[in-house]
Motif scaffolding. Structure first.
Motif, PDB file in Angstrom:
ATOM      1  N   SER A 417       1.251  -0.686   0.249  1.00 44.78           N
ATOM      2  CA  SER A 417      -0.306   0.327   0.361  1.00 44.78           C
ATOM      3  C   SER A 417       0.971   1.407   0.145  1.00 44.78           C
ATOM      4  CB  SER A 417      -1.211  -0.177   1.034  1.00 44.78           C
ATOM      5  OG  SER A 417      -0.234   0.056   2.523  1.00 44.78           O
ATOM      6  N   ASP A 421      -3.378   8.016   1.587  1.00 43.26           N
ATOM      7  CA  ASP A 421      -4.071   7.558   0.789  1.00 43.26           C
ATOM      8  C   ASP A 421      -4.808   7.864  -0.579  1.00 43.26           C
ATOM      9  OD1 ASP A 421      -7.002   9.927   1.744  1.00 43.26           O
ATOM     10  OD2 ASP A 421      -5.400  10.187   1.031  1.00 43.26           O
ATOM     11  N   PHE A 452     -12.609   8.811  -1.895  1.00 40.60           N
ATOM     12  CA  PHE A 452     -11.655   8.002  -2.186  1.00 40.60           C
ATOM     13  C   PHE A 452     -11.623   6.305  -2.927  1.00 40.60           C
ATOM     14  CE2 PHE A 452     -14.833   4.439  -0.480  1.00 40.60           C
ATOM     15  CZ  PHE A 452     -16.118   5.752  -0.562  1.00 40.60           C
ATOM     16  N   ASN A 512     -15.372   9.689   8.110  1.00 42.74           N
ATOM     17  CA  ASN A 512     -15.038   8.210   8.045  1.00 42.74           C
ATOM     18  C   ASN A 512     -14.675   7.180   6.783  1.00 42.74           C
ATOM     19  OD1 ASN A 512     -14.180   5.365   8.832  1.00 42.74           O
ATOM     20  ND2 ASN A 512     -15.394   5.755  10.525  1.00 42.74           N
ATOM     21  N   LYS A 513     -13.705   7.633   5.855  1.00 35.65           N
ATOM     22  CA  LYS A 513     -13.312   6.575   4.329  1.00 35.65           C
ATOM     23  C   LYS A 513     -13.649   5.284   4.517  1.00 35.65           C
ATOM     24  CE  LYS A 513     -12.046  10.970   2.115  1.00 35.65           C
ATOM     25  NZ  LYS A 513     -10.845  11.338   1.818  1.00 35.65           N
ATOM     26  N   GLU A 514     -12.925   4.597   5.554  1.00 40.54           N
ATOM     27  CA  GLU A 514     -13.165   3.035   5.542  1.00 40.54           C
ATOM     28  C   GLU A 514     -14.377   2.369   5.691  1.00 40.54           C
ATOM     29  OE1 GLU A 514      -9.830   2.876   4.654  1.00 40.54           O
ATOM     30  OE2 GLU A 514     -10.948   1.446   4.951  1.00 40.54           O
ATOM     31  N   LYS A 517     -16.361   2.996   2.822  1.00 41.48           N
ATOM     32  CA  LYS A 517     -15.659   1.874   1.857  1.00 41.48           C
ATOM     33  C   LYS A 517     -16.311  -0.070   2.217  1.00 41.48           C
ATOM     34  CE  LYS A 517     -11.407   2.270   0.492  1.00 41.48           C
ATOM     35  NZ  LYS A 517      -9.937   2.987   0.522  1.00 41.48           N
ATOM     36  N   ARG A 518     -16.367   0.385   3.641  1.00 42.57           N
ATOM     37  CA  ARG A 518     -16.680  -1.224   3.852  1.00 42.57           C
ATOM     38  C   ARG A 518     -18.291  -1.307   3.356  1.00 42.57           C
ATOM     39  NH1 ARG A 518     -13.555  -0.127   8.447  1.00 42.57           N
ATOM     40  NH2 ARG A 518     -15.486   0.509   9.358  1.00 42.57           N
TER      41      ARG A 518
END
Length: 523
Positions: A417, A421, A452, A512-514, A517-518
């Motif tokens: 990674s 980001d 994202f 909260n981008k994560e 994304k989830r």
């Protein structure tokens, strides 16, 4: 003039292979002797402008033989080349012009309108004649025939290329003349390029991977066959008609080439002259490798990993491409690579750490961005717990890449990674901040947004924009506004409306981008 310059490569090729085709595009071609003559004419005209030493000259045009002439002409003077990809819109071109104070732009008729839109006050040169009475190459070729003497040195700054950094605004990386010739030499060495090669000029010339195709052609006195990729059919015809032997690609091209909905794949026997394929600018999938090997069975496939701050770090030996297709390989010649953890210790096999690049091909730093340069260009002392520095010079510079990788037990590297980001899509690095800023400034109806990337095998990552607003907006309305300010590859492929966005527990002002994304990948 130093021998370690692109200019020296051009003069040598013209002296020893003057009648050989240097560059071609479809039915048009130019010999090495003719190329040097035209480069001299344009270079002489540039010196007549009396630009200060080190002045920046932008090249903003579609791919053509004149673009190659322009690139080599700028590199024959004491000015600095700033390539501007044709995909940039006027607003982005204006930013780069202002950021590095471009004083002259070389362009074509199609892009001249964008230059006029930004109200550029410097010199403008066009390839073709225009109604605006702008100086053009046609006139320069006709009237400028005086001798030209090149005086550039290898340690001079040669190019500033722009990519997107942590702040979301483009950051220019400064490259010397010596960097350009060294990178050509090492690629010619580990690929085994030859004088009779025909090198594809498929890549755009905005970054070092694309520019390197020009310089490798000069280094080996090979032929550069330009190609403007539109459809797979055109691409396959380019390989066949131009007798291409060396092909540089990005993974996004491989996805497009083997899109069976757009074009049938020709018989592999038609590509028996193609002997080398290189890929950089993104991660390869097993499917991409499978299609490439099936269609181009005679070609050795080199997967490579490059940096913004140095020309190249790794390549994977073609013999390993099907054994360990996920690997980015090992260090290229004259480079040492280390995987280091947060304590500065070398990582054990399979332990993830930051990739540190030591040795050749390191660039000068970021243009007018000392803080960003400090983040990446470090003293060799950061390796004090990894290598023996006794007797070493303390001012040696290494690159802390920001790439997190691991080594296997045989020393092959695997990319995990980025530290930040950044989104990597279609071979480009895209900053979410850049897109979010455009939304904030130009779409006041939107209360909050988050941008994202989500994995997409075809293009590496697709860009997703999630927003909240009092009411849902038309996707076309959002896309229309974004397209006015952003390059085409930066436009989100998915736009999602939510009445509210999840926030970080530690910072109620940050989305909260994560979590988003989830949620989206679970659908």
């Amino acid at each position: 003039m130093s021998i370690n310059t692109v200019r020296a490569l051009l003069e040598d090729a013209a002296a020893t292979h003057g009648d050989k085709v240097a560059v071609k595009l479809n039915e048009k071609s130019i010999s090495y002797s003719e190329l040097l003559t035209r480069v001299n004419q344009v270079a002489f005209y540039l010196t007549e402008l009396n630009l200060p030493s080190g002045a920046r000259v932008g090249i903003y045009s579609d791919k053509c033989i004149e673009q190659v002439v322009a690139i080599l002409a700028v590199l024959s003077t004491d000015t600095i080349l700033v390539p501007l990809t044709k995909m940039l819109v006027a607003e982005q071109v204006e930013y780069i012009i202002n950021d590095c104070d471009i004083q002259c732009v070389i362009t074509d008729k199609l892009k001249l309108e964008n230059i006029e839109d930004v109200n550029f006050k410097g010199h403008v040169i066009s390839y073709e004649k225009t109604e605006q009475n702008i100086p053009c190459f046609e006139e320069i070729y006709k009237y400028y025939n005086k001798p030209f003497q090149c005086e550039v040195n290898s340690h001079d700054n040669a190019v500033i290329t722009y990519s997107f950094g942590l702040t979301g605004t483009p950051k220019g990386i400064v490259i010397s003349h010596r960097n350009l010739t060294d990178s050509a030499a090492v690629v010619c060495r580990y690929l085994g390029l030859q004088e009779d090669d025909v090198i594809s000029g498929l890549l755009i010339f905005n970054l070092d991977y694309g520019l390197n195709q020009i310089f490798c052609s000069l280094f080996k006195k090979a032929t550069l066959a330009l190609h403007r990729f539109i459809l797979p059919t055109d691409f396959f015809n380019h390989l066949i008609d131009d007798n291409v032997t060396v092909l540089a690609l990005m993974p996004v091209h491989i996805s497009q080439i083997f899109d069976e909905d757009l074009s049938p794949i020709p018989n592999a026997e038609l590509f028996d002259k193609l002997r080398i394929i290189t890929s950089s600018g993104g991660n390869l999938s097993a499917k991409m490798i499978k299609y490439s090997k099936r269609t181009f069975p005679q070609a050795n496939f080199y997967s490579m990993h490059g940096l913004t701050e140095a020309f190249r770090s790794t390549y994977l030996d073609p013999a390993q491409i099907q054994i360990r297709p996920d690997s980015i390989g090992k260090a290229i010649p004259d480079v040492e690579l280390y995987v280091v953890n947060e304590q500065g210790k070398e990582c054990a096999p399979r332990e993830v750490g930051e990739l540190i690049h030591r040795g050749g091909y390191i660039y000068r730093g970021y243009w007018n961005a000392p803080e960003e340069s400090k983040e990446r260009f470090k003293s060799v002392q950061i390796l004090k717990d990894v290598i023996n520095l006794e007797g070493q010079l303390n001012d040696e510079i290494v690159v802390a890449t920001g790439d997190y990788v691991y080594k296997d037990e045989e020393g092959y590297l695997y990319f995990v990674s980025r530290h930040d980001d950044m989104i990597k899509t279609r071979g480009f690095r895209v900053s979410p901040f850049e897109i979010e800023s455009v939304v904030e400034k130009n779409l006041p109806q939107i209360s909050q947004c988050a941008v994202f990337g989500i994995d997409n095998e075809q293009i590496e990552e697709e860009i997703v924009l999630v927003y909240s607003a009092p009411g849902e907006l038309s996707e076309k309305e959002i896309e229309f506004e974004l397209k006015k300010h952003l390059a085409s590859y930066m436009i989100p492929s998915r736009i999602v409306y939510k009445r509210s966005l999840p926030l970080m527990q530690s910072d109620k002002h940050s989305v909260n981008k994560e979590a988003l994304k989830r949620e989206l990948t679970a659908d």
